[in-house]
Write a protein that holds these residues in place. Structure first.
Motif, PDB file in Angstrom:
ATOM      1  N   ALA A  10      62.524  93.856  52.386  1.00  0.00           N
ATOM      2  CA  ALA A  10      62.436  93.253  53.714  1.00  0.00           C
ATOM      3  C   ALA A  10      63.031  94.174  54.760  1.00  0.00           C
ATOM      4  CB  ALA A  10      63.171  91.915  53.730  1.00  0.00           C
ATOM      5  N   GLY A  11      62.334  94.335  55.852  1.00  0.00           N
ATOM      6  CA  GLY A  11      62.815  95.139  56.964  1.00  0.00           C
ATOM      7  C   GLY A  11      63.756  94.359  57.855  1.00  0.00           C
ATOM      8  N   THR A  12      63.935  94.843  59.051  1.00  0.00           N
ATOM      9  CA  THR A  12      64.916  94.265  59.979  1.00  0.00           C
ATOM     10  C   THR A  12      64.264  93.547  61.163  1.00  0.00           C
ATOM     11  OG1 THR A  12      65.018  96.366  61.184  1.00  0.00           O
ATOM     12  CG2 THR A  12      66.630  96.036  59.429  1.00  0.00           C
ATOM     13  N   GLU A  13      62.979  93.297  61.099  1.00  0.00           N
ATOM     14  CA  GLU A  13      62.247  92.835  62.283  1.00  0.00           C
ATOM     15  C   GLU A  13      62.299  91.336  62.550  1.00  0.00           C
ATOM     16  OE1 GLU A  13      58.271  94.328  62.281  1.00  0.00           O
ATOM     17  OE2 GLU A  13      58.930  96.400  62.270  1.00  0.00           O
ATOM     18  N   SER A  14      62.522  90.514  61.533  1.00  0.00           N
ATOM     19  CA  SER A  14      62.396  89.077  61.775  1.00  0.00           C
ATOM     20  C   SER A  14      63.536  88.291  61.134  1.00  0.00           C
ATOM     21  CB  SER A  14      61.064  88.559  61.219  1.00  0.00           C
ATOM     22  OG  SER A  14      61.102  88.523  59.797  1.00  0.00           O
ATOM     23  N   HIS A  15      63.632  87.036  61.548  1.00  0.00           N
ATOM     24  CA  HIS A  15      64.607  86.122  60.964  1.00  0.00           C
ATOM     25  C   HIS A  15      64.325  85.934  59.475  1.00  0.00           C
ATOM     26  CE1 HIS A  15      67.613  82.994  61.068  1.00  0.00           C
ATOM     27  NE2 HIS A  15      66.775  82.149  60.506  1.00  0.00           N
ATOM     28  N   ALA A  16      63.051  85.889  59.116  1.00  0.00           N
ATOM     29  CA  ALA A  16      62.670  85.750  57.704  1.00  0.00           C
ATOM     30  C   ALA A  16      63.136  86.962  56.897  1.00  0.00           C
ATOM     31  CB  ALA A  16      61.155  85.571  57.578  1.00  0.00           C
ATOM     32  N   ASP A  17      63.017  88.159  57.473  1.00  0.00           N
ATOM     33  CA  ASP A  17      63.484  89.370  56.802  1.00  0.00           C
ATOM     34  C   ASP A  17      64.995  89.306  56.558  1.00  0.00           C
ATOM     35  OD1 ASP A  17      60.960  90.556  56.726  1.00  0.00           O
ATOM     36  OD2 ASP A  17      61.269  91.649  58.597  1.00  0.00           O
ATOM     37  N   GLY A  19      66.753  86.641  56.210  1.00  0.00           N
ATOM     38  CA  GLY A  19      66.954  85.675  55.131  1.00  0.00           C
ATOM     39  C   GLY A  19      66.717  86.291  53.768  1.00  0.00           C
ATOM     40  N   ARG A  20      65.686  87.106  53.649  1.00  0.00           N
ATOM     41  CA  ARG A  20      65.406  87.767  52.374  1.00  0.00           C
ATOM     42  C   ARG A  20      66.524  88.742  52.011  1.00  0.00           C
ATOM     43  NH1 ARG A  20      59.748  90.160  53.231  1.00  0.00           N
ATOM     44  NH2 ARG A  20      60.064  91.010  51.148  1.00  0.00           N
ATOM     45  N   LEU A  21      67.026  89.489  52.995  1.00  0.00           N
ATOM     46  CA  LEU A  21      68.147  90.398  52.750  1.00  0.00           C
ATOM     47  C   LEU A  21      69.353  89.629  52.228  1.00  0.00           C
ATOM     48  CD1 LEU A  21      69.790  93.136  53.132  1.00  0.00           C
ATOM     49  CD2 LEU A  21      70.518  92.044  55.280  1.00  0.00           C
ATOM     50  N   VAL A  22      69.742  88.580  52.936  1.00  0.00           N
ATOM     51  CA  VAL A  22      70.933  87.817  52.570  1.00  0.00           C
ATOM     52  C   VAL A  22      70.751  87.197  51.187  1.00  0.00           C
ATOM     53  CG1 VAL A  22      72.361  85.819  53.157  1.00  0.00           C
ATOM     54  CG2 VAL A  22      71.659  87.428  54.948  1.00  0.00           C
ATOM     55  N   ASN A  23      69.591  86.645  50.905  1.00  0.00           N
ATOM     56  CA  ASN A  23      69.356  86.071  49.576  1.00  0.00           C
ATOM     57  C   ASN A  23      69.433  87.132  48.492  1.00  0.00           C
ATOM     58  OD1 ASN A  23      69.043  83.297  50.167  1.00  0.00           O
ATOM     59  ND2 ASN A  23      67.007  83.698  50.977  1.00  0.00           N
ATOM     60  N   GLY A  24      68.908  88.310  48.762  1.00  0.00           N
ATOM     61  CA  GLY A  24      68.993  89.399  47.792  1.00  0.00           C
ATOM     62  C   GLY A  24      70.425  89.833  47.542  1.00  0.00           C
ATOM     63  N   ASP A  58      81.265  95.782  62.026  1.00  0.00           N
ATOM     64  CA  ASP A  58      81.160  94.612  62.901  1.00  0.00           C
ATOM     65  C   ASP A  58      79.896  93.792  62.614  1.00  0.00           C
ATOM     66  OD1 ASP A  58      83.537  95.268  64.235  1.00  0.00           O
ATOM     67  OD2 ASP A  58      82.466  96.595  65.616  1.00  0.00           O
ATOM     68  N   GLY A  59      79.066  94.253  61.691  1.00  0.00           N
ATOM     69  CA  GLY A  59      77.816  93.563  61.395  1.00  0.00           C
ATOM     70  C   GLY A  59      78.039  92.244  60.667  1.00  0.00           C
ATOM     71  N   ASP A  60      77.106  91.335  60.859  1.00  0.00           N
ATOM     72  CA  ASP A  60      77.205  89.997  60.276  1.00  0.00           C
ATOM     73  C   ASP A  60      77.254  90.002  58.751  1.00  0.00           C
ATOM     74  OD1 ASP A  60      77.174  88.852  62.787  1.00  0.00           O
ATOM     75  OD2 ASP A  60      75.012  88.451  62.749  1.00  0.00           O
ATOM     76  N   TYR A  61      76.630  90.975  58.116  1.00  0.00           N
ATOM     77  CA  TYR A  61      76.502  90.961  56.664  1.00  0.00           C
ATOM     78  C   TYR A  61      77.241  92.115  55.982  1.00  0.00           C
ATOM     79  CZ  TYR A  61      73.118  87.750  58.416  1.00  0.00           C
ATOM     80  OH  TYR A  61      72.540  86.739  59.114  1.00  0.00           O
ATOM     81  N   HIS A  62      78.105  92.769  56.751  1.00  0.00           N
ATOM     82  CA  HIS A  62      78.857  93.902  56.208  1.00  0.00           C
ATOM     83  C   HIS A  62      79.709  93.501  55.001  1.00  0.00           C
ATOM     84  CE1 HIS A  62      81.091  97.649  56.067  1.00  0.00           C
ATOM     85  NE2 HIS A  62      82.209  96.939  56.078  1.00  0.00           N
TER      86      HIS A  62
END
Length: 118
Positions: A10-17, A19-24, A58-62
């Motif tokens: 998943a890239g960085t372009e959408s809210h769905a992307d 979500g896929r990053l965080v789930n992974g 400072d990123g949300d998922y760091h």
């Protein structure tokens, strides 16, 4: 005991992307926390674009990324193709180029890894 490769496409372009990053990353963290499990996290394709954002303190998922970053690697070819090669190098993330510049999914399967894509 499980051997798992989590592949983030998943890239960085959408809210769905996102979500896929965080789930992974959450899936990788769950395996990481289970003694005896082996986990690899591979950022491939547009997924390589996440590295600069995840490395940003400072990123949300760091913090979530840091929980699994020792197991993280990046597709060498895609890091260049998606313009994040310098960020990958600065972060010290391992580049994989086993098959024509890309990670070898076949070798993971041959090593009895379950492949999960996000």
């Amino acid at each position: 005991m499980a051997n798992v490769a989590i592949v983030i496409l998943a890239g960085t372009e959408s809210h769905a992307d996102t979500g896929r990053l965080v789930n992974g990353l959450e899936a990788a963290k769950e395996f990481e926390e289970n003694d005896g499990d082996e986990v690899e996290v591979i950022f491939d394709g547009a997924g390589t674009e996440w590295i600069p954002e995840l490395e940003n303190e400072d990123g949300d998922y760091h913090e979530l990324y840091q929980a699994v970053s020792d197991d993280a690697a990046v597709c060498d070819f895609c890091a260049g193709a998606f313009g994040v090669g310098d960020a990958v190098d600065d972060a010290g993330v391992v580049r994989l180029d086993d098959h024509d510049g890309h990670p070898s999914i076949r070798s993971l399967v041959d090593d009895d890894y379950e492949i999960i894509t996000f």
